[in-house]
Design a protein around this motif. Structure first.
Motif, mmCIF file in Angstrom:
data_model
loop_
_atom_site.group_PDB
_atom_site.id
_atom_site.type_symbol
_atom_site.label_atom_id
_atom_site.label_comp_id
_atom_site.label_asym_id
_atom_site.label_seq_id
_atom_site.Cartn_x
_atom_site.Cartn_y
_atom_site.Cartn_z
ATOM 1 N N PRO A 146 -10.948 -7.410 -0.142
ATOM 2 C CA PRO A 146 -9.860 -7.735 0.716
ATOM 3 C C PRO A 146 -9.537 -9.169 1.024
ATOM 4 C CG PRO A 146 -11.861 -6.891 2.089
ATOM 5 C CD PRO A 146 -12.028 -6.824 0.408
ATOM 6 N N GLU A 147 -10.354 -9.948 0.812
ATOM 7 C CA GLU A 147 -9.891 -11.359 1.066
ATOM 8 C C GLU A 147 -9.293 -11.874 -0.222
ATOM 9 O OE1 GLU A 147 -13.278 -10.397 1.082
ATOM 10 O OE2 GLU A 147 -13.400 -10.445 3.410
ATOM 11 N N ALA A 148 -9.497 -11.670 -1.514
ATOM 12 C CA ALA A 148 -9.117 -12.223 -2.590
ATOM 13 C C ALA A 148 -7.452 -11.543 -2.500
ATOM 14 C CB ALA A 148 -9.719 -11.644 -3.961
ATOM 15 N N PHE A 149 -7.320 -10.265 -2.201
ATOM 16 C CA PHE A 149 -6.195 -9.490 -2.255
ATOM 17 C C PHE A 149 -5.128 -10.024 -1.318
ATOM 18 C CE2 PHE A 149 -3.268 -5.949 -1.233
ATOM 19 C CZ PHE A 149 -2.804 -5.662 -2.339
ATOM 20 N N GLU A 150 -5.679 -10.284 0.156
ATOM 21 C CA GLU A 150 -4.711 -11.094 0.925
ATOM 22 C C GLU A 150 -4.120 -12.304 0.418
ATOM 23 O OE1 GLU A 150 -3.661 -10.233 4.221
ATOM 24 O OE2 GLU A 150 -4.418 -8.304 4.013
ATOM 25 N N ALA A 151 -5.120 -13.151 -0.219
ATOM 26 C CA ALA A 151 -4.539 -14.263 -0.799
ATOM 27 C C ALA A 151 -3.662 -14.021 -1.962
ATOM 28 C CB ALA A 151 -5.810 -15.092 -1.274
ATOM 29 N N TYR A 152 -3.822 -13.132 -2.931
ATOM 30 C CA TYR A 152 -2.848 -12.776 -3.770
ATOM 31 C C TYR A 152 -1.359 -12.225 -3.025
ATOM 32 C CZ TYR A 152 -0.813 -9.921 -7.287
ATOM 33 O OH TYR A 152 0.275 -9.347 -8.070
ATOM 34 N N GLU A 153 -1.718 -11.401 -2.138
ATOM 35 C CA GLU A 153 -0.378 -10.925 -1.380
ATOM 36 C C GLU A 153 0.281 -12.001 -0.866
ATOM 37 O OE1 GLU A 153 1.129 -7.423 -0.437
ATOM 38 O OE2 GLU A 153 0.336 -7.428 -2.557
ATOM 39 N N THR A 180 0.918 -15.004 -1.808
ATOM 40 C CA THR A 180 1.797 -15.608 -2.666
ATOM 41 C C THR A 180 3.234 -15.182 -3.074
ATOM 42 O OG1 THR A 180 0.983 -14.494 -4.716
ATOM 43 C CG2 THR A 180 -0.302 -16.345 -3.821
ATOM 44 N N PHE A 181 3.506 -14.054 -2.374
ATOM 45 C CA PHE A 181 4.880 -13.244 -2.463
ATOM 46 C C PHE A 181 5.585 -13.786 -1.088
ATOM 47 C CE2 PHE A 181 2.030 -10.822 -5.090
ATOM 48 C CZ PHE A 181 2.849 -10.723 -6.458
ATOM 49 N N PRO A 182 6.980 -13.837 -1.269
ATOM 50 C CA PRO A 182 7.644 -14.066 -0.072
ATOM 51 C C PRO A 182 7.677 -12.797 0.709
ATOM 52 C CG PRO A 182 9.197 -13.547 -2.133
ATOM 53 C CD PRO A 182 7.841 -13.700 -2.530
ATOM 54 N N ALA A 183 7.828 -13.093 2.029
ATOM 55 C CA ALA A 183 8.037 -11.911 3.020
ATOM 56 C C ALA A 183 9.040 -10.992 2.667
ATOM 57 C CB ALA A 183 8.071 -12.464 4.312
ATOM 58 N N LYS A 184 8.589 -9.652 2.729
ATOM 59 C CA LYS A 184 9.569 -8.808 2.897
ATOM 60 C C LYS A 184 10.624 -8.528 3.594
ATOM 61 C CE LYS A 184 6.349 -5.697 0.343
ATOM 62 N NZ LYS A 184 5.397 -4.220 0.167
ATOM 63 N N GLU A 185 11.886 -8.350 3.585
ATOM 64 C CA GLU A 185 13.024 -8.206 4.502
ATOM 65 C C GLU A 185 13.941 -6.867 4.260
ATOM 66 O OE1 GLU A 185 16.345 -11.267 3.604
ATOM 67 O OE2 GLU A 185 14.419 -11.991 4.211
ATOM 68 N N LYS A 186 14.192 -6.122 4.925
ATOM 69 C CA LYS A 186 15.115 -5.039 4.876
ATOM 70 C C LYS A 186 16.538 -5.580 4.429
ATOM 71 C CE LYS A 186 16.458 -0.420 6.440
ATOM 72 N NZ LYS A 186 15.803 0.555 7.261
#
Length: 57
Positions: free
Chosen positions: A25-32, A34-40
């Motif tokens: 989970p720590e590596a996955f959180e770091a990977y996530e 790197t992407f911009p925040a999602k917005e509707k």
């Protein structure tokens, strides 16, 4: 004569890396991160099904 389905048997195995978010989970959180925040984003003329609204109101 038509083409029919072929009876096949086997065992499904989840692909390696499919549960990476749970296994590391720590590596996955770091990977996530790197992407911009999602917005509707609703565009003009777009049909939107808002499931948060009560259809009886």
């Amino acid at each position: 004569m038509g083409i029919g389905l072929i009876c096949m048997e086997g065992t499904y195995h989840t692909p390696k890396g499919y549960y990476v978010a749970f296994e590391n989970p720590e590596a996955f959180e770091a990977y996530e991160a790197t992407f911009p925040a999602k917005e509707k984003n609703v565009l003009e003329g777009q049909i939107v099904d808002d499931c948060t609204k009560n259809p009886n109101e």
